[in-house]
Design a protein around this motif. Structure first.
Motif, PDB file in Angstrom:
ATOM      1  N   HIS A 160      -7.178  -1.003  -7.452  1.00  0.00           N
ATOM      2  CA  HIS A 160      -6.243   0.033  -7.896  1.00  0.00           C
ATOM      3  C   HIS A 160      -4.923   0.042  -7.114  1.00  0.00           C
ATOM      4  O   HIS A 160      -4.161   1.014  -7.206  1.00  0.00           O
ATOM      5  N   TYR A 161      -4.651  -1.035  -6.355  1.00  0.00           N
ATOM      6  CA  TYR A 161      -3.425  -1.073  -5.553  1.00  0.00           C
ATOM      7  C   TYR A 161      -2.508  -2.211  -5.990  1.00  0.00           C
ATOM      8  O   TYR A 161      -2.961  -3.229  -6.507  1.00  0.00           O
ATOM      9  N   PHE A 162      -1.217  -2.017  -5.729  1.00  0.00           N
ATOM     10  CA  PHE A 162      -0.225  -3.037  -6.052  1.00  0.00           C
ATOM     11  C   PHE A 162      -0.063  -4.009  -4.897  1.00  0.00           C
ATOM     12  O   PHE A 162       1.061  -4.369  -4.526  1.00  0.00           O
ATOM     13  N   GLY A 163      -1.168  -4.406  -4.295  1.00  0.00           N
ATOM     14  CA  GLY A 163      -1.138  -5.334  -3.181  1.00  0.00           C
ATOM     15  C   GLY A 163      -1.159  -4.630  -1.838  1.00  0.00           C
ATOM     16  O   GLY A 163      -1.218  -3.403  -1.741  1.00  0.00           O
ATOM     17  N   PHE A 164      -1.107  -5.432  -0.777  1.00  0.00           N
ATOM     18  CA  PHE A 164      -1.131  -4.875   0.582  1.00  0.00           C
ATOM     19  C   PHE A 164       0.239  -4.362   1.000  1.00  0.00           C
ATOM     20  O   PHE A 164       0.385  -3.249   1.483  1.00  0.00           O
ATOM     21  N   GLN A 165       1.259  -5.174   0.813  1.00  0.00           N
ATOM     22  CA  GLN A 165       2.587  -4.866   1.355  1.00  0.00           C
ATOM     23  C   GLN A 165       3.334  -3.850   0.504  1.00  0.00           C
ATOM     24  O   GLN A 165       3.234  -3.836  -0.723  1.00  0.00           O
ATOM     25  N   ASP A 198      -1.789  -9.937  -3.254  1.00  0.00           N
ATOM     26  CA  ASP A 198      -1.225  -9.491  -4.523  1.00  0.00           C
ATOM     27  C   ASP A 198      -2.007  -8.319  -5.097  1.00  0.00           C
ATOM     28  O   ASP A 198      -3.102  -7.992  -4.647  1.00  0.00           O
ATOM     29  N   ALA A 199      -1.453  -7.708  -6.115  1.00  0.00           N
ATOM     30  CA  ALA A 199      -2.128  -6.620  -6.808  1.00  0.00           C
ATOM     31  C   ALA A 199      -3.492  -7.089  -7.294  1.00  0.00           C
ATOM     32  O   ALA A 199      -3.629  -8.172  -7.864  1.00  0.00           O
ATOM     33  N   GLY A 200      -4.511  -6.265  -7.037  1.00  0.00           N
ATOM     34  CA  GLY A 200      -5.854  -6.583  -7.500  1.00  0.00           C
ATOM     35  C   GLY A 200      -6.659  -7.466  -6.575  1.00  0.00           C
ATOM     36  O   GLY A 200      -7.857  -7.677  -6.798  1.00  0.00           O
ATOM     37  N   VAL A 201      -6.042  -8.010  -5.527  1.00  0.00           N
ATOM     38  CA  VAL A 201      -6.748  -8.864  -4.574  1.00  0.00           C
ATOM     39  C   VAL A 201      -7.398  -7.986  -3.503  1.00  0.00           C
ATOM     40  O   VAL A 201      -6.851  -6.966  -3.098  1.00  0.00           O
ATOM     41  N   HIS A 202      -8.572  -8.399  -3.031  1.00  0.00           N
ATOM     42  CA  HIS A 202      -9.346  -7.613  -2.074  1.00  0.00           C
ATOM     43  C   HIS A 202      -9.292  -8.232  -0.675  1.00  0.00           C
ATOM     44  O   HIS A 202      -8.818  -9.352  -0.490  1.00  0.00           O
ATOM     45  N   ALA A 203      -9.802  -7.502   0.299  1.00  0.00           N
ATOM     46  CA  ALA A 203      -9.873  -8.028   1.658  1.00  0.00           C
ATOM     47  C   ALA A 203     -11.173  -7.592   2.322  1.00  0.00           C
ATOM     48  O   ALA A 203     -11.536  -6.417   2.275  1.00  0.00           O
ATOM     49  N   ARG A 204     -11.844  -8.542   2.893  1.00  0.00           N
ATOM     50  CA  ARG A 204     -13.020  -8.268   3.724  1.00  0.00           C
ATOM     51  C   ARG A 204     -12.595  -7.999   5.162  1.00  0.00           C
ATOM     52  O   ARG A 204     -13.168  -7.153   5.835  1.00  0.00           O
ATOM     53  N   ALA A 205     -11.567  -8.720   5.618  1.00  0.00           N
ATOM     54  CA  ALA A 205     -11.114  -8.568   7.002  1.00  0.00           C
ATOM     55  C   ALA A 205      -9.629  -8.884   7.110  1.00  0.00           C
ATOM     56  O   ALA A 205      -9.242  -9.919   7.651  1.00  0.00           O
ATOM     57  N   GLN A 206      -8.798  -8.003   6.576  1.00  0.00           N
ATOM     58  CA  GLN A 206      -7.349  -8.079   6.771  1.00  0.00           C
ATOM     59  C   GLN A 206      -7.040  -7.495   8.150  1.00  0.00           C
ATOM     60  O   GLN A 206      -7.767  -6.628   8.647  1.00  0.00           O
ATOM     61  N   THR A 207      -5.989  -7.966   8.785  1.00  0.00           N
ATOM     62  CA  THR A 207      -5.589  -7.420  10.077  1.00  0.00           C
ATOM     63  C   THR A 207      -4.134  -6.961  10.026  1.00  0.00           C
ATOM     64  O   THR A 207      -3.336  -7.467   9.245  1.00  0.00           O
ATOM     65  N   PHE A 208      -3.805  -6.000  10.877  1.00  0.00           N
ATOM     66  CA  PHE A 208      -2.425  -5.541  11.016  1.00  0.00           C
ATOM     67  C   PHE A 208      -2.241  -4.970  12.409  1.00  0.00           C
ATOM     68  O   PHE A 208      -3.207  -4.600  13.085  1.00  0.00           O
ATOM     69  N   HIS A 209      -0.981  -4.929  12.848  1.00  0.00           N
ATOM     70  CA  HIS A 209      -0.705  -4.330  14.155  1.00  0.00           C
ATOM     71  C   HIS A 209       0.478  -3.375  14.023  1.00  0.00           C
ATOM     72  O   HIS A 209       1.247  -3.436  13.059  1.00  0.00           O
ATOM     73  N   PHE A 210       0.614  -2.498  14.996  1.00  0.00           N
ATOM     74  CA  PHE A 210       1.749  -1.581  15.067  1.00  0.00           C
ATOM     75  C   PHE A 210       1.852  -1.053  16.489  1.00  0.00           C
ATOM     76  O   PHE A 210       0.876  -1.053  17.246  1.00  0.00           O
TER      77      PHE A 210
END
Length: 267
Positions: free
Chosen positions: A14-19, A52-64
């Motif tokens: 249901h998302y338009f991708g990660f970014q 991309d939109a509709g793609v899933h993630a088992r283990a995406q990473t991000f930092h801040f």
């Protein structure tokens, strides 16, 4: 300031991708909003890559970076209480300020799942491409071999790719077939999982590879054509772009971390 590295899983249906996108409703939007509610800070997170939109993630990473002094072991629980149920933080660890989730990544693995059975799985229909027609898995595995190594993957990149270089290295490429208890010993094809591990991926790269491999499996192309497709450096030489729902970012690997992201504080 502190630099926090987090690992998350999400159902991208249901998302338009990660970014972040102009239209909103991305995974990044929800993560930044959850952090804002928790700390009052307007932060910009940096993902290990975009999906991309509709793609899933088992283990995406991000930092801040954050000025918050909340102990690292409390972040997972605090953010999950502020996130939609289809986005979950699975771990958090503090890293040096010089660390960058994308630039510091050494290897990424994607998995694409194809349901080759006559009837699709109702419960996994959002995570698998249904292809009930016969597929020659031996030929598909042979075709994959031509992609391993360092190549110019222009033929397998979106025409809209903005990367200056399309040279990438594929370290490993394999297909695993899961027949399950119901399919074992029958004429059902089972679930095909295509795993690709590399130092980086271009826009639509995995999905175009899968779309081309499906043509190999259907007998429309020979396995050795994968080599000539690479050499053509022309998107028109490759097959179609497979649907997004079968694709999942499987893992992101780093070196020189005191604690691996997927084993970091999980309390």
């Amino acid at each position: 300031m502190r630099n926090l590295l987090m690992t998350l899983s999400y159902d991208g249906t249901h998302y338009f991708g990660f970014q972040t996108q102009p239209g909103g409703n991305t995974v990044q939007d929800h993560l930044e909003e959850a952090i804002r509610h928790l700390t009052g800070e307007d932060v910009k997170i940096h993902g290990s890559g975009r999906t991309d939109a509709g793609v899933h993630a088992r283990a995406q990473t991000f930092h801040f970076t954050t000025a918050s002094q909340i102990p690292v072991e409390r972040w997972r629980h605090a953010l999950n209480g502020r996130l939609p149920s289809d986005i979950r933080i699975t771990s958090a660890v503090e890293v040096p300020l010089s660390f960058h989730s994308r630039r510091s990544a050494k290897r990424k693995t994607y998995r694409y799942s194809i349901n080759g059975n006559r009837v699709f799985d109702v419960f996994n229909r959002q995570y698998q491409l249904h292809h009930p027609g016969p597929l020659d898995v031996v030929a598909m595995r042979e075709g994959l071999k031509y992609l391993v190594g360092t190549h110019d993957f222009t033929s397998f990149a979106s025409r809209h790719s903005t990367k200056q270089s399309h040279v990438r290295t594929i370290y490993e490429a394999r297909i695993e077939v899961d027949h399950g208890l119901d399919g074992a010993g029958t004429h059902e094809q089972g679930i095909l999982h295509i795993y690709l591990t590399g130092n980086g991926f271009l826009q639509h790269m995995v999905r175009i590879i899968v779309g081309t491999l499906l043509q190999v499996g259907e007998g429309k192309r020979k396995p050795e054509e994968m080599k000539s497709i690479l050499e053509a450096r022309d998107r028109a030489a490759a097959g179609p772009t497979a649907e997004s729902k079968g694709l999942m970012l499987w893992s992101v690997e780093y070196e020189d971390l005191a604690e691996a992201p997927d084993s970091a504080a999980k309390s």
